[in-house]
Design a protein around this motif. Structure first.
Motif, mmCIF file in Angstrom:
data_model
loop_
_atom_site.group_PDB
_atom_site.id
_atom_site.type_symbol
_atom_site.label_atom_id
_atom_site.label_comp_id
_atom_site.label_asym_id
_atom_site.label_seq_id
_atom_site.Cartn_x
_atom_site.Cartn_y
_atom_site.Cartn_z
ATOM 1 N N GLY A 167 -3.372 5.583 -2.404
ATOM 2 C CA GLY A 167 -4.284 6.447 -1.664
ATOM 3 C C GLY A 167 -4.659 5.906 -0.305
ATOM 4 N N GLU A 168 -3.767 5.099 0.309
ATOM 5 C CA GLU A 168 -4.039 4.534 1.628
ATOM 6 C C GLU A 168 -3.543 5.478 2.731
ATOM 7 O OE1 GLU A 168 -5.742 1.657 2.003
ATOM 8 O OE2 GLU A 168 -5.932 1.574 -0.187
ATOM 9 N N VAL A 169 -3.879 5.156 3.962
ATOM 10 C CA VAL A 169 -3.501 6.009 5.094
ATOM 11 C C VAL A 169 -1.996 6.053 5.269
ATOM 12 C CG1 VAL A 169 -3.668 6.289 7.604
ATOM 13 C CG2 VAL A 169 -5.693 5.608 6.278
ATOM 14 N N SER A 170 -1.337 4.915 5.051
ATOM 15 C CA SER A 170 0.123 4.854 5.192
ATOM 16 C C SER A 170 0.681 3.926 4.112
ATOM 17 C CB SER A 170 0.524 4.347 6.581
ATOM 18 O OG SER A 170 -0.016 3.063 6.814
ATOM 19 N N SER A 171 1.974 4.023 3.889
ATOM 20 C CA SER A 171 2.648 3.105 2.982
ATOM 21 C C SER A 171 3.069 1.881 3.790
ATOM 22 C CB SER A 171 3.874 3.769 2.357
ATOM 23 O OG SER A 171 3.504 4.866 1.548
ATOM 24 N N SER A 172 2.842 0.692 3.234
ATOM 25 C CA SER A 172 3.150 -0.513 3.993
ATOM 26 C C SER A 172 3.407 -1.689 3.069
ATOM 27 C CB SER A 172 2.013 -0.860 4.959
ATOM 28 O OG SER A 172 0.821 -1.160 4.243
ATOM 29 N N LEU A 173 4.053 -2.692 3.641
ATOM 30 C CA LEU A 173 4.423 -3.922 2.946
ATOM 31 C C LEU A 173 4.028 -5.064 3.860
ATOM 32 C CD1 LEU A 173 6.440 -4.708 0.415
ATOM 33 C CD2 LEU A 173 8.084 -5.072 2.239
ATOM 34 N N THR A 174 3.215 -6.017 3.371
ATOM 35 C CA THR A 174 2.674 -7.054 4.252
ATOM 36 C C THR A 174 3.066 -8.440 3.775
ATOM 37 O OG1 THR A 174 0.764 -5.627 4.712
ATOM 38 C CG2 THR A 174 0.595 -7.940 5.362
ATOM 39 N N SER B 147 0.845 -1.197 0.000
ATOM 40 C CA SER B 147 0.000 0.000 0.000
ATOM 41 C C SER B 147 0.878 1.245 0.000
ATOM 42 C CB SER B 147 -0.908 0.028 1.230
ATOM 43 O OG SER B 147 -1.779 -1.084 1.240
ATOM 44 N N PHE B 148 0.371 2.296 -0.638
ATOM 45 C CA PHE B 148 1.097 3.567 -0.664
ATOM 46 C C PHE B 148 0.195 4.706 -0.230
ATOM 47 C CE2 PHE B 148 3.662 1.081 -3.690
ATOM 48 C CZ PHE B 148 4.914 1.255 -3.107
ATOM 49 N N ALA B 149 0.813 5.653 0.514
ATOM 50 C CA ALA B 149 0.076 6.799 1.044
ATOM 51 C C ALA B 149 0.046 7.951 0.057
ATOM 52 C CB ALA B 149 0.701 7.240 2.369
#
Length: 344
Positions: A198-205, A175-177
């Motif tokens: 367009g997510e709240v935070s950038s993340s890698l899961t 996800s990217f903010a």
């Protein structure tokens, strides 16, 4: 331009190219941190120029070489992407810190702790649960919104995790903010997962079950990883995460890319209609994948210069050189002959 390494020169692996727009995201930062002549010199050494080329394509080897040049010449291993430089040797120190980790979560915790000591612009947080391991970037002030910086830091997290595990690890999602860029189709080439914007935070899961994998690397393996950086982690070689890459692989294995939609569907145990629907969900089509592979093979072979344009045309499945000329200009904005001359 530097010669291709042996594993790429023989054609066993045709890595996807990325759009010039993707590279511009990085160059916009480099123009602030490098003198115009210095940046022009970097681009000249990798066979590109600093002029706007909206339809241009950039190869894996050009991205790798540009990273190596900029990191070496500027002394910043994050190439001006953050408010203070990440000094030469930082990547080695990071790898040393994760070398003796007892598990993937321990390696990712050391990864996040390292960057929290180095960066002012982002706080890097590891979230763990029974079903997931997640690296989250929390921007700190205006400097933490750097789009290319977020991408590169998450890609490095994936690369380091894959390196300690000894194989490229699948991801659950990325996800990217920031909002979806016009070159969003380049991101699946970098990340083996669904990519959201367009997510709240950038993340890698990662899936939480991956924490059970043994993680062990030697000092010699670390040195090899560092010498090749960022070749082993900046692009993905994972073939199972996206139907588009599996179709690309089937095309590559067929004679002159002769695999058709029905052949691909049969090989993937899908109906043609289901394959069309799956590709549509990944914002692509069978013909777009085929044209992209044709383009990437042609760019590689024109760069190597060993084949005539006619031979390149035939190898990628065109009935005539004239049709290949028209298609290549549509893909890249230039003719095969002009591309070859500019790349020599």
């Amino acid at each position: 331009m530097s010669p291709l390494p042996p594993e790429h020169a023989q054609g066993a692996l045709i890595l996807p190219t990325v759009s010039r727009a993707f590279l511009e995201d990085w160059l916009s930062t480099l123009r602030v941190h490098c003198a115009p002549g210095q940046l022009a010199g970097f681009l000249d050494q990798i066979g590109l120029d600093d002029a706007a080329q909206p339809l241009g394509r950039v190869t894996h080897d050009q991205i790798v070489r540009l990273y190596q040049l900029v990191a070496s010449e500027t002394g910043d291993e994050m190439m001006g992407l953050w408010s203070r430089p990440v000094r030469s040797g930082a990547l080695k120190l990071l790898c040393t810190s994760v070398l003796g980790a007892s598990s993937l979560s321990a390696a990712l915790f050391r990864f996040s702790s390292f960057w929290n000591l180095v960066l002012d612009d982002c706080r890097v947080r590891l979230e763990t649960g029974e079903d997931r391991l997640q690296i989250v970037l929390e921007p700190q002030g205006d400097g933490g919104q750097n789009r290319f910086g977020h991408m590169l830091l998450l890609k490095l997290a994936h690369g380091i995790a894959s390196w300690v595990a000894g194989r490229e690890l699948p991801l659950r999602e990325v996800s990217f903010a920031f909002q979806k860029p016009e070159f969003a189709e380049d991101y699946p080439i970098l990340f083996p997962a669904p990519v959201r914007f367009g997510e709240v935070s950038s993340s890698l899961t990662f899936d939480g079950t991956l924490d059970r994998l043994p993680v062990s690397r030697s000092e010699a393996e670390m040195q090899e990883f560092l010498i090749r950086a960022p070749r082993d982690w900046i692009f993905t070689s994972f073939r199972e995460h996206a139907v588009m890459l599996r179709v690309r692989e089937l095309l590559l294995q067929s004679e002159r890319l002769s695999c058709n939609l029905e052949d691909a569907a049969r090989a993937l145990n899908l109906t043609p209609r289901t394959l069309i629907r799956r590709l549509d969900a990944e914002n692509t089509s069978f013909q777009e994948i085929k044209d992209g592979l044709r383009r990437d093979i042609a760019i590689r072979d024109l760069s190597l210069g060993a084949k005539s344009i006619e031979a390149v045309s035939q190898d990628v499945g065109f009935a005539s050189a004239a049709n290949f000329h028209r298609a290549f200009k549509r893909w890249t904005g230039t003719t095969p002959g002009s591309y070859r001359r500019s790349d020599m």
